[in-house]
Design an enzyme around this catalytic site. Structure first.
Site, mmCIF file in Angstrom:
data_model
loop_
_atom_site.group_PDB
_atom_site.id
_atom_site.type_symbol
_atom_site.label_atom_id
_atom_site.label_comp_id
_atom_site.label_asym_id
_atom_site.label_seq_id
_atom_site.Cartn_x
_atom_site.Cartn_y
_atom_site.Cartn_z
ATOM 1 N N LYS A 142 63.429 96.735 160.784
ATOM 2 C CA LYS A 142 63.421 96.192 162.151
ATOM 3 C C LYS A 142 64.261 97.059 163.091
ATOM 4 O O LYS A 142 65.218 96.619 163.720
ATOM 5 C CB LYS A 142 63.889 94.738 162.166
ATOM 6 C CG LYS A 142 62.917 93.801 161.458
ATOM 7 C CD LYS A 142 63.081 92.353 161.871
ATOM 8 C CE LYS A 142 62.044 91.457 161.238
ATOM 9 N NZ LYS A 142 62.207 91.254 159.799
ATOM 10 N N LEU A 143 63.856 98.330 163.192
ATOM 11 C CA LEU A 143 64.585 99.295 164.016
ATOM 12 C C LEU A 143 64.471 98.937 165.500
ATOM 13 O O LEU A 143 63.415 98.502 165.968
ATOM 14 C CB LEU A 143 64.027 100.702 163.776
ATOM 15 C CG LEU A 143 64.104 101.208 162.336
ATOM 16 C CD1 LEU A 143 63.336 102.515 162.185
ATOM 17 C CD2 LEU A 143 65.554 101.388 161.906
ATOM 18 N N PRO B 31 65.076 105.977 171.544
ATOM 19 C CA PRO B 31 63.975 106.620 170.810
ATOM 20 C C PRO B 31 64.424 107.666 169.794
ATOM 21 O O PRO B 31 63.911 107.689 168.665
ATOM 22 C CB PRO B 31 63.127 107.245 171.938
ATOM 23 C CG PRO B 31 63.353 106.337 173.109
ATOM 24 C CD PRO B 31 64.803 105.911 173.016
ATOM 25 N N ASP C 5 64.300 90.043 148.351
ATOM 26 C CA ASP C 5 65.565 89.744 149.044
ATOM 27 C C ASP C 5 66.643 89.441 148.011
ATOM 28 O O ASP C 5 66.856 88.283 147.622
ATOM 29 C CB ASP C 5 65.363 88.560 150.007
ATOM 30 C CG ASP C 5 64.420 88.917 151.141
ATOM 31 O OD1 ASP C 5 64.510 90.054 151.657
ATOM 32 O OD2 ASP C 5 63.573 88.079 151.513
HETATM 33 O O1 C5P Z 1 61.481 83.784 151.035
HETATM 34 P P1 C5P Z 1 60.465 83.836 152.132
HETATM 35 O O2 C5P Z 1 59.042 83.711 151.637
HETATM 36 O O3 C5P Z 1 60.794 82.895 153.265
HETATM 37 O O4 C5P Z 1 60.604 85.329 152.676
HETATM 38 C C1 C5P Z 1 59.927 85.789 153.797
HETATM 39 C C2 C5P Z 1 60.357 87.192 154.092
HETATM 40 O O5 C5P Z 1 59.755 87.609 155.296
HETATM 41 C C3 C5P Z 1 61.861 87.348 154.276
HETATM 42 O O6 C5P Z 1 62.215 88.622 153.733
HETATM 43 C C4 C5P Z 1 62.046 87.343 155.770
HETATM 44 O O7 C5P Z 1 63.130 88.143 156.199
HETATM 45 C C5 C5P Z 1 60.741 87.969 156.254
HETATM 46 N N1 C5P Z 1 60.352 87.599 157.604
HETATM 47 C C6 C5P Z 1 60.188 86.289 158.023
HETATM 48 N N2 C5P Z 1 59.794 86.024 159.304
HETATM 49 C C7 C5P Z 1 59.563 87.017 160.144
HETATM 50 C C8 C5P Z 1 59.701 88.348 159.733
HETATM 51 C C9 C5P Z 1 60.094 88.606 158.436
HETATM 52 O O8 C5P Z 1 60.378 85.377 157.252
HETATM 53 N N3 C5P Z 1 59.153 86.742 161.366
#
Ligand code: C5P
Length: 238
Positions: free
Chosen positions: A61-62, A66, A10
């Site tokens: 996250k589309l 369809p 990120d």
């Molecule tokens: O920095 P951190 O470990 O919190 O990052 C977790 C990653 O997982 C981030 O990119 C976040 O967008 C993603 N994510 C999340 N929870 C979800 C789906 C995806 O934290 N339910």
């Protein structure tokens, strides 16, 4: 199988992401490219990260009609994504279209991951958008729908892995929200779990961002999680 480790890159630009990715590549099993890079100013973030030789999880996250989702998934498959996320709440036709598009674009080498209910949402939030009932019931329903629509796996909180696996044992589970406990912060994650809890729950891949990417020694932090994963995996086999 030992639980794998995916690092969430990120970052606002690909150069920063690549610098971290190169530093940790020998200690991890793949990389996640999310909205910040996908929508950032740099071209081809998926290709560039995929060029490091590890699987790339395009967290797009589309969620659209369809035909649009099929086209988007096809493009991400062509760009070298190994996994692409879609919102399960887009419905069966949309999920099947995502699977078909990704399959075509990747020539069969990639899989769709379904996001059931965002971990930032609680029962009250669901009610406010007209979804009655509890989060757990909604997760089960959407996991069952996703599994029968041909997806390869789901992205969910550690606390939801048991529900997902009992609903659809063949799906692989990716779990974000992991904290090692050493850094003493949860950032903006509301419900966090440790590496051991994730392994015990049956997670197939941990998705870890800041505990690795914002660590003073990212490679050391990644290797330490890998060590915990192999120790926990051995415990599980015993
Ligand atoms: O920095 P951190 O470990 O919190 O990052 C977790 C990653 O997982 C981030 O990119 C976040 O967008 C993603 N994510 C999340 N929870 C979800 C789906 C995806 O934290 N339910």
């Amino acid at each position: 199988m030992t639980t794998g480790l995916i690092v969430a890159l990120d970052f606002p630009d690909v150069d920063q992401a690549m610098a971290i990715a190169r530093g940790v590549r020998d200690h991890v099993d793949g990389f996640k490219v999310g909205h910040e890079l996908l929508f950032g100013p740099d071209a081809a973030p998926v290709e560039r990260v995929a060029g490091l030789g590890l699987p790339v999880f395009a967290d797009a996250k589309l969620h659209d009609i369809p035909a649009t989702v099929e086209a988007g998934a096809r493009q991400l498959g062509r760009r070298g994504a190994r996994w692409v996320t879609v919102h399960a709440s887009g419905g069966r036709q949309m999920l099947e279209a995502a699977v078909a598009g990704l399959n075509e674009g990747s020539e069969g080498s990639a899989g769709v991951l379904a996001v059931s209910v965002l971990t930032s949402l609680g029962d009250d939030d669901l009610a406010a958008i007209g979804m009655m009932g509890e989060v757990g019931d909604q997760v089960s329903r959407l996991v069952a729908l996703s599994a029968s629509s041909g997806v390869e796996g789901v992205v969910c909180a550690v606390s939801e892995v048991a529900t997902a696996k009992s609903t659809a044992p063949g799906l692989i589970a990716f779990t974000p929200g992991i904290r090692t406990g050493k850094e003493g912060v949860s950032d903006d994650q509301k419900r966090t779990s440790t590496v051991e809890e994730a392994v015990a729950a049956g997670s197939d891949y941990l998705v870890v961002g800041r505990p690795i990417t914002r660590h003073s020694d990212p490679a050391g932090a990644a290797q330490s999680i890998k060590n915990q994963l192999s120790d926990s995996g051995m415990d599980g086999m015993g």
